[in-house]
Design a protein around this motif. Structure first.
Motif, short mmCIF file in Angstrom:
data_model
loop_
_atom_site.label_atom_id
_atom_site.label_comp_id
_atom_site.label_asym_id
_atom_site.label_seq_id
_atom_site.Cartn_x
_atom_site.Cartn_y
_atom_site.Cartn_z
N GLN A 174 -6.71 1.54 12.03
CA GLN A 174 -7.91 0.64 12.63
C GLN A 174 -7.53 -0.91 12.34
OE1 GLN A 174 -10.79 2.25 9.39
NE2 GLN A 174 -12.27 2.53 11.25
N ARG A 175 -9.18 -1.22 12.83
CA ARG A 175 -9.06 -2.81 12.86
C ARG A 175 -10.16 -3.01 12.29
NH1 ARG A 175 -6.32 -5.63 17.58
NH2 ARG A 175 -3.95 -4.82 17.49
N GLY A 176 -9.91 -4.29 11.24
CA GLY A 176 -11.34 -5.10 10.38
C GLY A 176 -10.99 -6.47 10.28
N LYS A 177 -12.15 -7.11 10.11
CA LYS A 177 -12.85 -8.46 10.01
C LYS A 177 -13.52 -8.43 9.39
CE LYS A 177 -16.45 -10.30 11.97
NZ LYS A 177 -16.52 -10.76 13.12
N LEU A 178 -12.10 -9.07 8.32
CA LEU A 178 -12.78 -9.67 7.06
C LEU A 178 -14.00 -10.27 6.95
CD1 LEU A 178 -12.67 -9.54 3.87
CD2 LEU A 178 -10.92 -12.24 4.14
N ALA A 179 -15.37 -9.87 6.67
CA ALA A 179 -16.23 -10.15 6.09
C ALA A 179 -17.37 -10.39 5.07
CB ALA A 179 -17.66 -8.68 7.11
N TRP A 180 -16.83 -9.90 3.82
CA TRP A 180 -17.23 -10.54 2.90
C TRP A 180 -16.19 -10.07 1.71
CZ3 TRP A 180 -18.41 -6.74 -1.40
CH2 TRP A 180 -18.63 -8.15 -2.42
N ASN B 210 -15.56 -3.62 11.41
CA ASN B 210 -15.65 -2.96 13.08
C ASN B 210 -15.81 -4.29 13.93
OD1 ASN B 210 -18.11 -1.57 13.47
ND2 ASN B 210 -17.09 0.39 13.74
N HIS B 211 -15.44 -3.85 14.96
CA HIS B 211 -16.45 -4.96 16.16
C HIS B 211 -17.29 -4.42 16.47
CE1 HIS B 211 -12.05 -5.98 17.89
NE2 HIS B 211 -11.66 -4.50 17.59
N ALA B 212 -18.29 -3.54 15.91
CA ALA B 212 -19.75 -3.21 15.84
C ALA B 212 -20.82 -4.18 14.56
CB ALA B 212 -20.21 -1.64 15.99
N GLY B 213 -19.95 -4.67 13.61
CA GLY B 213 -20.21 -4.60 12.30
C GLY B 213 -20.38 -3.73 11.53
N LYS B 214 -20.50 -2.48 11.08
CA LYS B 214 -20.26 -1.57 10.34
C LYS B 214 -18.91 -1.94 9.14
CE LYS B 214 -20.69 3.33 9.95
NZ LYS B 214 -20.46 4.86 11.05
N GLN B 215 -19.64 -1.46 8.59
CA GLN B 215 -18.33 -1.44 7.11
C GLN B 215 -17.55 0.04 7.57
OE1 GLN B 215 -19.63 -1.60 2.97
NE2 GLN B 215 -18.13 -0.36 2.72
#
Length: 114
Positions: free
Chosen positions: A47-53, A65-70
């Protein structure tokens, strides 16, 4: 050679303290927008995830995720351990726009073929 190769080289070298310090420094320098890839212990599902916080008080990292959901929150220690164990990989530190990255990639490939 990329960041994950550097981590593997340090870990394989047997100096655990150096590896832990390198991981700690790498995670302290992590920027919002950096992409990570998480896999289960069997490495079948990723699973890929972008560091958001990043919560500096508790050293907690939140990924979306790509949709911005945690998708997951991980402590600094757990994330470093997963990177060391190969369960998590840092995919990109490049926060430039997608079109810029695509054009740079095309440019590099054209230069290699000439």
């Amino acid at each position: 050679m990329n960041l994950n190769d550097d981590i593997d080289e340090i870990v394989m070298g047997g100096d655990q303290t150096t590896a832990n310090n390198f991981l700690s420094n790498t995670l302290q320098d992590a920027k919002i927008g950096t992409w990570f890839e998480f896999s289960d212990s069997g490495k079948k599902n990723t699973q890929r995830g972008k560091l958001a916080w990043i919560n500096d008080d508790t050293s907690t990292f939140m990924f979306v995720n790509h949709a911005g959901k945690q998708i997951v929150k991980k402590s600094h220690f757990k994330l470093a351990k997963e990177i060391q164990d190969g369960e998590t990989k840092i995919l990109s530190h490049d926060n430039s726009p997608l079109l810029t990255r695509a054009l740079n990639s095309i440019h590099q490939k054209l230069n290699l073929n000439s």
